[in-house]
Design a protein around this motif. Structure first.
Motif, short mmCIF file in Angstrom:
data_model
loop_
_atom_site.label_atom_id
_atom_site.label_comp_id
_atom_site.label_asym_id
_atom_site.label_seq_id
_atom_site.Cartn_x
_atom_site.Cartn_y
_atom_site.Cartn_z
N ALA A 264 44.50 32.70 -14.24
CA ALA A 264 43.52 33.43 -13.44
C ALA A 264 43.74 33.13 -11.97
N TYR B 42 31.71 37.17 -14.84
CA TYR B 42 33.15 37.38 -14.92
C TYR B 42 33.51 38.83 -14.63
N GLN C 124 34.03 39.15 -10.99
CA GLN C 124 35.33 38.60 -10.61
C GLN C 124 36.44 39.60 -10.90
N TYR C 125 36.33 40.28 -12.02
CA TYR C 125 37.35 41.27 -12.40
C TYR C 125 37.36 42.43 -11.41
N SER D 89 38.54 41.10 -7.73
CA SER D 89 39.79 40.36 -7.58
C SER D 89 40.95 41.30 -7.23
N ARG E 78 44.29 39.88 -12.90
CA ARG E 78 42.84 39.84 -12.90
C ARG E 78 42.22 40.24 -14.24
N TYR F 26 39.90 37.94 -16.26
CA TYR F 26 38.46 37.82 -16.03
C TYR F 26 37.68 38.74 -16.99
N GLN G 147 37.74 37.17 -20.38
CA GLN G 147 36.75 36.09 -20.43
C GLN G 147 35.34 36.65 -20.56
#
Length: 317
Positions: A24, A284, A287-288, A291, A296, A299, A302
């Protein structure tokens, strides 16, 4: 670029380089050189990463019999190098490796990894205190209220991008956050230890079903022991792939850890709750969507793994 960096800073002659797909944020390259096989890593610039500590920590662990990374020194005599743009990178010997897939561990590998985590915590009691991981700062910043606001932003992004699966999961999370319990954790009662910081199956190197090394100590820090214990279990145990937690198997995992590590009653009371809280308040999806990293998608993977666990744990109460 890689060829010149390796030649000038390490005296290595590059023959072939392949970028790793996993991970990541960080950029990792598998190298074949005239002198041998190596791993070159550009750690992500993040507050949780401490690449300056990793070589020293790994040398300490290896001296104590823990199978950790073996870093090369550059021509200046250090393990930390920089490219022309100032990015930090390291080079380490590539260990014989097979990294298992998520939720694919045999029971033997599960128990071996739990024992090794206990050994790591035991050995690292003699090491100077590492940076704070999940601690007071985490609980001050990662609140249900903040998570709710973040999830609403991520839902807007999912809808805009036509990501219907994520949008559905985010609506469920928002509903859950709006009635999330006001949990409090007494850090003074939780067992906190120097630890790997990201100990789970993607950091294991295995051969013939046995764990031969643990890699990527960049995020080493002080965590509550039960958080890392629970997280390592849910990413390794096959039952957790669909969100189901096999409680008898988890109990055996905890007992295997306790052959070397120690837990108190308050730790055991919060084994589920602390991990449940962390994956509930961490966005998450956000973040995806924000990013810019080529990898990416980790994320989103996750996020969906956590969503299955949350729904299952929520149903169990």
């Amino acid at each position: 670029m890689l060829e010149r960096l390796l030649r000038e800073q390490y005296g290595l002659s590059l023959r072939h380089a392949r970028r790793a797909a996993e991970g990541a944020g960080s950029g990792t390259w598998f190298l074949r050189c005239g002198e041998g096989e190596y791993v070159m890593k550009f750690p992500a610039a993040s507050g949780i990463n401490h690449p300056e500590e990793e070589p020293r920590l790994c040398a300490f662990l290896r001296a104590q019999g823990i199978p950790a990374c073996d870093f090369l020194k550059n021509r200046a005599g250090g393990c930390l190098s920089r490219d022309a743009a100032g990015r930090v990178f390291t080079v380490q010997r590539r260990l014989p490796r097979l990294t298992p897939e998520w939720n694919s561990a045999s029971e033997a590998l599960l128990m071996e990894s739990a024992e090794l985590l206990g050994k790591i915590h035991c050995v690292l009691r003699a090491y100077p205190a590492l940076p704070e991981g999940i601690g007071a700062g985490f609980f001050a910043g990662m609140t249900p209220q903040r998570a709710l606001a973040s999830y609403r932003c991520s839902l807007a992004a999912a809808v805009r991008l036509g990501d219907t699966e994520s949008a559905e999961e985010l609506r469920w999370r928002i509903d859950r956050m709006e009635r999330f319990p006001a949990w409090m954790f007494d850090l003074s009662r939780l067992t906190l230890r120097n630890t790997h910081g990201d100990y789970f199956i993607s950091q294991f190197l295995c051969r013939d079903g046995r764990l031969t090394a643990v890699i990527d100590w960049t995020a080493a820090c002080v965590h509550p022991v039960v958080w890392e214990l629970m997280r390592s279990f849910v990413y390794s145990a096959p039952c957790c792939a669909d969100g189901r937690i096999d409680r008898p198997l988890l109990a055996r995992y905890v007992r295997a850890y306790c052959r070397y590590g120690t837990l108190n009653d308050y730790d055991l009371e919060n084994l589920y709750r602390l991990y449940f809280y962390q994956i509930a308040v961490c966005d998450y999806y956000g973040q995806y969507y924000t990013s810019g990293a080529a990898n990416r998608a980790i994320y989103l993977r996750q996020a969906r793994h956590a969503a299955r666990l949350l729904k299952s744990m929520d149903m169990e109460g």
